[in-house]
Design a protein around this motif. Structure first.
Motif, PDB file in Angstrom:
ATOM      1  N   ARG A  14      -8.030   3.246   6.269  1.00 44.54           N
ATOM      2  CA  ARG A  14      -7.713   2.845   7.637  1.00 44.54           C
ATOM      3  C   ARG A  14      -7.639   1.334   7.812  1.00 44.54           C
ATOM      4  N   ASP A  15      -8.197   0.570   6.892  1.00 40.27           N
ATOM      5  CA  ASP A  15      -8.180  -0.889   7.068  1.00 40.27           C
ATOM      6  C   ASP A  15      -6.798  -1.497   6.813  1.00 40.27           C
ATOM      7  N   GLY A  16      -5.827  -0.653   6.371  1.00 46.58           N
ATOM      8  CA  GLY A  16      -4.472  -1.137   6.163  1.00 46.58           C
ATOM      9  C   GLY A  16      -4.194  -1.651   4.771  1.00 46.58           C
ATOM     10  N   GLN A  17      -5.228  -1.836   3.978  1.00 47.83           N
ATOM     11  CA  GLN A  17      -5.032  -2.315   2.603  1.00 47.83           C
ATOM     12  C   GLN A  17      -4.603  -1.156   1.714  1.00 47.83           C
ATOM     13  N   ARG A  24       0.921   4.469  -8.158  1.00 47.09           N
ATOM     14  CA  ARG A  24       1.321   4.363  -6.749  1.00 47.09           C
ATOM     15  C   ARG A  24       0.136   3.906  -5.908  1.00 47.09           C
ATOM     16  N   GLN A  25       0.452   3.160  -4.845  1.00 43.76           N
ATOM     17  CA  GLN A  25      -0.563   2.737  -3.896  1.00 43.76           C
ATOM     18  C   GLN A  25      -0.322   3.398  -2.547  1.00 43.76           C
ATOM     19  N   PHE A  26      -1.420   3.587  -1.790  1.00 47.33           N
ATOM     20  CA  PHE A  26      -1.347   4.288  -0.516  1.00 47.33           C
ATOM     21  C   PHE A  26      -2.083   3.482   0.556  1.00 47.33           C
ATOM     22  N   ALA A  27      -1.600   3.609   1.798  1.00 43.60           N
ATOM     23  CA  ALA A  27      -2.224   2.910   2.920  1.00 43.60           C
ATOM     24  C   ALA A  27      -2.097   3.752   4.180  1.00 43.60           C
ATOM     25  N   PHE A  28      -2.909   3.417   5.159  1.00 46.30           N
ATOM     26  CA  PHE A  28      -2.882   4.092   6.461  1.00 46.30           C
ATOM     27  C   PHE A  28      -1.503   3.966   7.099  1.00 46.30           C
ATOM     28  N   ASP A  29      -1.006   5.065   7.650  1.00 44.90           N
ATOM     29  CA  ASP A  29       0.268   5.065   8.370  1.00 44.90           C
ATOM     30  C   ASP A  29       0.015   5.570   9.786  1.00 44.90           C
ATOM     31  N   LEU A  51      -0.752   5.209  16.453  1.00 40.99           N
ATOM     32  CA  LEU A  51      -2.159   5.165  16.085  1.00 40.99           C
ATOM     33  C   LEU A  51      -2.611   3.800  15.575  1.00 40.99           C
ATOM     34  N   ARG A  52      -1.687   2.846  15.498  1.00 35.41           N
ATOM     35  CA  ARG A  52      -2.061   1.459  15.216  1.00 35.41           C
ATOM     36  C   ARG A  52      -2.385   0.709  16.505  1.00 35.41           C
ATOM     37  N   GLY A  53      -2.114   1.336  17.652  1.00 34.20           N
ATOM     38  CA  GLY A  53      -2.315   0.693  18.930  1.00 34.20           C
ATOM     39  C   GLY A  53      -1.098  -0.053  19.423  1.00 34.20           C
TER      40      GLY A  53
END
Length: 399
Positions: free
Chosen positions: A23-26, A72-77, A100-102
């Motif tokens: 969830r931190d976006g990283q 592969r890398q993954f991040a919050f969407d 959901l990012r505001g």
């Protein structure tokens, strides 16, 4: 354990841990997630796949290869699902659709008195909310609704309790009506608490102790301590509008008492003073217009209202020791005159240690603070452990 669709199922704690990390976006690889959680790579892979299908994370890039196939890398969407934030004020209603990012995507507002009653106001919210969702055009986008109301709210039920300017709303099942209409959870709080959350999240995320004061038809405060809203035993913490102002016994308040802060310094009180001086004003918005037009009587009246408010806030400074005091509402947003009056009193009456680093400022969120806070409240629910698990379960069931 394998579910009926051939997917490995995880405990709620394991599932939540992986998602909350992202969830931190990283962006992170499966291997990095396995190292951080201590879970087996097969377990992490199953969870990542579930979150991908649910639209809660996305594949963003490939990590630098150290030999062999790049990972592969993954991040919050937060773009594929969202919430409705609703600001119901004394004389207006504002609704916004956010992801959901505001990030607010669409919004609309109308001049609509809360005194028209819950059926009229909530019917407008339902109609406009559905219109915004249809305009956005993403099926299954909505996951929660957040609402701010201009009166006391019982936090455990989300129902307004004996609100002074909301005839017909007492104990009305606001969350029940909206949850039934939108088929998602609805969270309801006092509008000033909601504005405090929006202001803090959007503009002061590093501040854990903040006081948001709204000056409009009434006066109220949202108190954030330790990064969380402080509501008190009955949910009315911050109800400073009915603090007694010495020497004002002759001024009646709508609460039935006399000499209350809002009877002396809120928008209608300031408007009454200006009418007595011959100015044609009747509301907080009219006062704000007069200020913006440079009317000297309006400027003086608002500056004095700020001084009176400052006396009450001086006590709050000693009790709460906030790092920031934010003043919002139409009068505070019309120039720095209210802020100047508040500063004048607080910096004179409070101790140097309490005011040495204290910031007293106008709202940076302006008219969107309440909708942003209501959206933040809904997002927090939508991304809670229980909600995320429900989303993943529904995705597995439909696979």
């Amino acid at each position: 354990m394998i579910d009926p669709h051939g997917q490995e199922t995880l405990s709620g704690s394991a599932q939540s841990e992986i998602f909350q990390i992202l969830r931190d976006g990283q962006s992170r690889t499966r291997a990095e997630l396995a190292t951080m959680t201590g879970l087996a790579r097969s377990t992490v892979a199953a969870r990542v796949d579930s979150l991908l299908r649910a639209g809660l994370i996305r594949s963003v890039t490939h990590a630098v290869s150290t030999g062999g196939r790049p990972s592969r890398q993954f991040a919050f969407d937060g773009t594929r699902q969202g919430v409705l934030g609703v600001d119901i004020g004394a004389t207006h209603t504002h609704i916004g659709l956010s992801d959901l990012r505001g990030q607010m995507l669409l919004d609309t507002q109308v001049s609509l008195a809360v005194a028209e009653g819950p059926e009229v106001v909530l019917n407008w919210v339902i109609e406009e909310g559905r219109r915004l969702l249809e305009q956005h055009g993403v099926p299954g986008f909505l996951h929660a609704v957040g609402v701010g109301l201009p009166g006391p709210v019982e936090h455990t039920t989300g129902r307004p309790i004996d609100p002074p300017i909301m005839p017909g709303w007492d104990r009305f099942d606001v969350p029940g009506v909206l949850s039934s209409a939108f088929e998602v959870a609805t969270l309801v709080d006092n509008d000033v608490n909601v504005m405090a959350v929006g202001e803090r999240n959007d503009h002061w995320p590093e501040v854990d102790d903040l006081l948001f004061v709204k000056v409009s038809t009434g006066i109220g405060a949202g108190v954030i301590t330790g990064g969380k809203v402080h509501r008190g035993a009955q949910g009315i913490a911050g109800d400073i509008g009915h603090v007694y102002i010495p020497g004002s016994d002759h001024i009646p308040c709508r609460c039935g008492s006399t000499g209350c802060l809002e009877a002396v310094a809120a928008g209608p009180a300031i408007a009454a003073q200006l009418r007595a001086a011959g100015l044609d004003v009747s509301s907080s918005q009219d006062v704000a217009v007069a200020i913006n037009q440079g009317n000297i009587d309006a400027v003086r009246a608002v500056r004095e209202a700020g001084r009176v408010l400052g006396h009450v806030l001086t006590t709050c400074v000693s009790l709460i020791n906030p790092a920031v005091i934010v003043l919002g509402g139409p009068i505070a947003n019309a120039g720095d005159h209210l802020v100047a009056g508040v500063r004048e009193t607080i910096y004179t009456r409070s101790t140097p240690i309490a005011t040495g680093s204290l910031q007293i400022v106008r709202s940076r969120g302006g008219n969107n603070a309440a909708v942003s806070g209501a959206s933040s409240m809904a997002i927090q629910h939508a991304l809670s452990v229980e909600s995320v698990e429900a989303i993943v379960r529904r995705e597995l069931a439909s696979a």
